[in-house]
Design a protein around this motif. Structure first.
Motif, PDB file in Angstrom:
ATOM      1  N   TYR A 131       3.675 -47.347  38.841  1.00  0.00           N
ATOM      2  CA  TYR A 131       4.687 -46.292  38.803  1.00  0.00           C
ATOM      3  C   TYR A 131       5.834 -46.666  39.732  1.00  0.00           C
ATOM      4  O   TYR A 131       5.961 -46.150  40.824  1.00  0.00           O
ATOM      5  CB  TYR A 131       4.091 -44.948  39.240  1.00  0.00           C
ATOM      6  CG  TYR A 131       2.916 -44.501  38.417  1.00  0.00           C
ATOM      7  CD1 TYR A 131       3.075 -44.106  37.098  1.00  0.00           C
ATOM      8  CD2 TYR A 131       1.642 -44.478  38.974  1.00  0.00           C
ATOM      9  CE1 TYR A 131       1.992 -43.691  36.352  1.00  0.00           C
ATOM     10  CE2 TYR A 131       0.552 -44.057  38.228  1.00  0.00           C
ATOM     11  CZ  TYR A 131       0.733 -43.670  36.921  1.00  0.00           C
ATOM     12  OH  TYR A 131      -0.346 -43.254  36.183  1.00  0.00           O
TER      13      TYR A 131
ATOM     14  N   ILE B  85       5.900 -36.924  33.051  1.00  0.00           N
ATOM     15  CA  ILE B  85       5.301 -35.643  33.442  1.00  0.00           C
ATOM     16  C   ILE B  85       5.890 -34.503  32.614  1.00  0.00           C
ATOM     17  O   ILE B  85       5.189 -33.574  32.229  1.00  0.00           O
ATOM     18  CB  ILE B  85       5.485 -35.400  34.954  1.00  0.00           C
ATOM     19  CG1 ILE B  85       4.609 -36.385  35.722  1.00  0.00           C
ATOM     20  CG2 ILE B  85       5.143 -33.966  35.328  1.00  0.00           C
ATOM     21  CD1 ILE B  85       4.836 -36.388  37.218  1.00  0.00           C
TER      22      ILE B  85
ATOM     23  N   SER C   8       1.905 -32.761  30.455  1.00  0.00           N
ATOM     24  CA  SER C   8       1.606 -32.029  31.686  1.00  0.00           C
ATOM     25  C   SER C   8       0.341 -32.527  32.380  1.00  0.00           C
ATOM     26  O   SER C   8       0.188 -32.359  33.588  1.00  0.00           O
ATOM     27  CB  SER C   8       1.503 -30.536  31.401  1.00  0.00           C
ATOM     28  OG  SER C   8       0.477 -30.296  30.468  1.00  0.00           O
TER      29      SER C   8
ATOM     30  N   LEU D 136      -0.435 -35.593  32.825  1.00  0.00           N
ATOM     31  CA  LEU D 136      -0.109 -36.847  33.504  1.00  0.00           C
ATOM     32  C   LEU D 136       0.052 -36.645  35.005  1.00  0.00           C
ATOM     33  O   LEU D 136      -0.287 -37.533  35.789  1.00  0.00           O
ATOM     34  CB  LEU D 136       1.154 -37.453  32.897  1.00  0.00           C
ATOM     35  CG  LEU D 136       1.534 -38.853  33.357  1.00  0.00           C
ATOM     36  CD1 LEU D 136       0.422 -39.841  33.027  1.00  0.00           C
ATOM     37  CD2 LEU D 136       2.822 -39.293  32.683  1.00  0.00           C
ATOM     38  N   PHE D 137       0.527 -35.487  35.421  1.00  0.00           N
ATOM     39  CA  PHE D 137       0.717 -35.228  36.853  1.00  0.00           C
ATOM     40  C   PHE D 137      -0.613 -35.382  37.600  1.00  0.00           C
ATOM     41  O   PHE D 137      -0.684 -36.077  38.619  1.00  0.00           O
ATOM     42  CB  PHE D 137       1.305 -33.838  37.092  1.00  0.00           C
ATOM     43  CG  PHE D 137       1.434 -33.492  38.550  1.00  0.00           C
ATOM     44  CD1 PHE D 137       2.490 -33.983  39.294  1.00  0.00           C
ATOM     45  CD2 PHE D 137       0.485 -32.699  39.178  1.00  0.00           C
ATOM     46  CE1 PHE D 137       2.603 -33.693  40.648  1.00  0.00           C
ATOM     47  CE2 PHE D 137       0.588 -32.401  40.519  1.00  0.00           C
ATOM     48  CZ  PHE D 137       1.656 -32.896  41.265  1.00  0.00           C
TER      49      PHE D 137
ATOM     50  N   GLN E   7       4.674 -31.753  42.901  1.00  0.00           N
ATOM     51  CA  GLN E   7       4.841 -30.915  41.708  1.00  0.00           C
ATOM     52  C   GLN E   7       6.220 -30.264  41.707  1.00  0.00           C
ATOM     53  O   GLN E   7       6.907 -30.238  40.686  1.00  0.00           O
ATOM     54  CB  GLN E   7       3.745 -29.863  41.673  1.00  0.00           C
ATOM     55  CG  GLN E   7       3.587 -29.182  40.351  1.00  0.00           C
ATOM     56  CD  GLN E   7       2.330 -28.317  40.320  1.00  0.00           C
ATOM     57  OE1 GLN E   7       1.924 -27.757  41.326  1.00  0.00           O
ATOM     58  NE2 GLN E   7       1.719 -28.235  39.158  1.00  0.00           N
TER      59      GLN E   7
ATOM     60  N   PHE F 201       8.932 -33.069  41.150  1.00  0.00           N
ATOM     61  CA  PHE F 201       8.976 -33.582  39.784  1.00  0.00           C
ATOM     62  C   PHE F 201       9.455 -32.518  38.798  1.00  0.00           C
ATOM     63  O   PHE F 201      10.032 -32.843  37.768  1.00  0.00           O
ATOM     64  CB  PHE F 201       7.612 -34.112  39.348  1.00  0.00           C
ATOM     65  CG  PHE F 201       7.212 -35.397  40.025  1.00  0.00           C
ATOM     66  CD1 PHE F 201       8.147 -36.373  40.330  1.00  0.00           C
ATOM     67  CD2 PHE F 201       5.889 -35.635  40.353  1.00  0.00           C
ATOM     68  CE1 PHE F 201       7.778 -37.556  40.941  1.00  0.00           C
ATOM     69  CE2 PHE F 201       5.506 -36.818  40.962  1.00  0.00           C
ATOM     70  CZ  PHE F 201       6.452 -37.782  41.263  1.00  0.00           C
TER      71      PHE F 201
END
Length: 116
Positions: free
Chosen positions: A25, A35, A39, A41-42, A61, A64
């Protein structure tokens, strides 16, 4: 130093910089887009980078979800050109009106007295 590392440092999360890169990443825009698209993927990313602190997860959170804090990502400026808007009913002026005409004036007042 990559833009991801700079961004993490700016938000006091630089301890995760190596873990992000180690897990592939290294592109902040790609992470944010991923993301937004998936959802789940977070949680996967947080697990892979070893983020176990709830406070850091909440901070990630929030960051992002509102990507206004990452470095600029080739965003085009908003246009200030105004577009004239025609009145909404101008295109139906030739159509019959769906609004009934007003009642005759003798129906506009009600009298409950018996007529003589």
């Amino acid at each position: 130093m990559s833009s991801l590392s700079v961004w993490l440092s700016k938000h006091n999360l630089s301890e995760y910089a190596d873990a992000f890169v180690r897990n592939g990443y290294d592109d902040l825009e790609l992470i944010i887009d991923g993301i937004a698209t998936d959802s789940t993927l977070f949680d996967d990313i947080m697990c892979e980078i070893g983020c176990t602190k709830l406070g850091h997860k909440l901070q990630f959170q929030k960051l992002f979800a509102s990507p206004s804090s990452p470095p600029p990502l080739c965003v085009a400026p908003l246009s200030t050109t105004s577009v004239p808007i025609k009145p909404a009913l101008s295109f139906v002026s030739s159509q019959p009106s769906l609004i009934p005409p007003p009642l005759p004036t003798h129906f506009n007042s009600f009298s409950f007295a018996p007529s003589q």
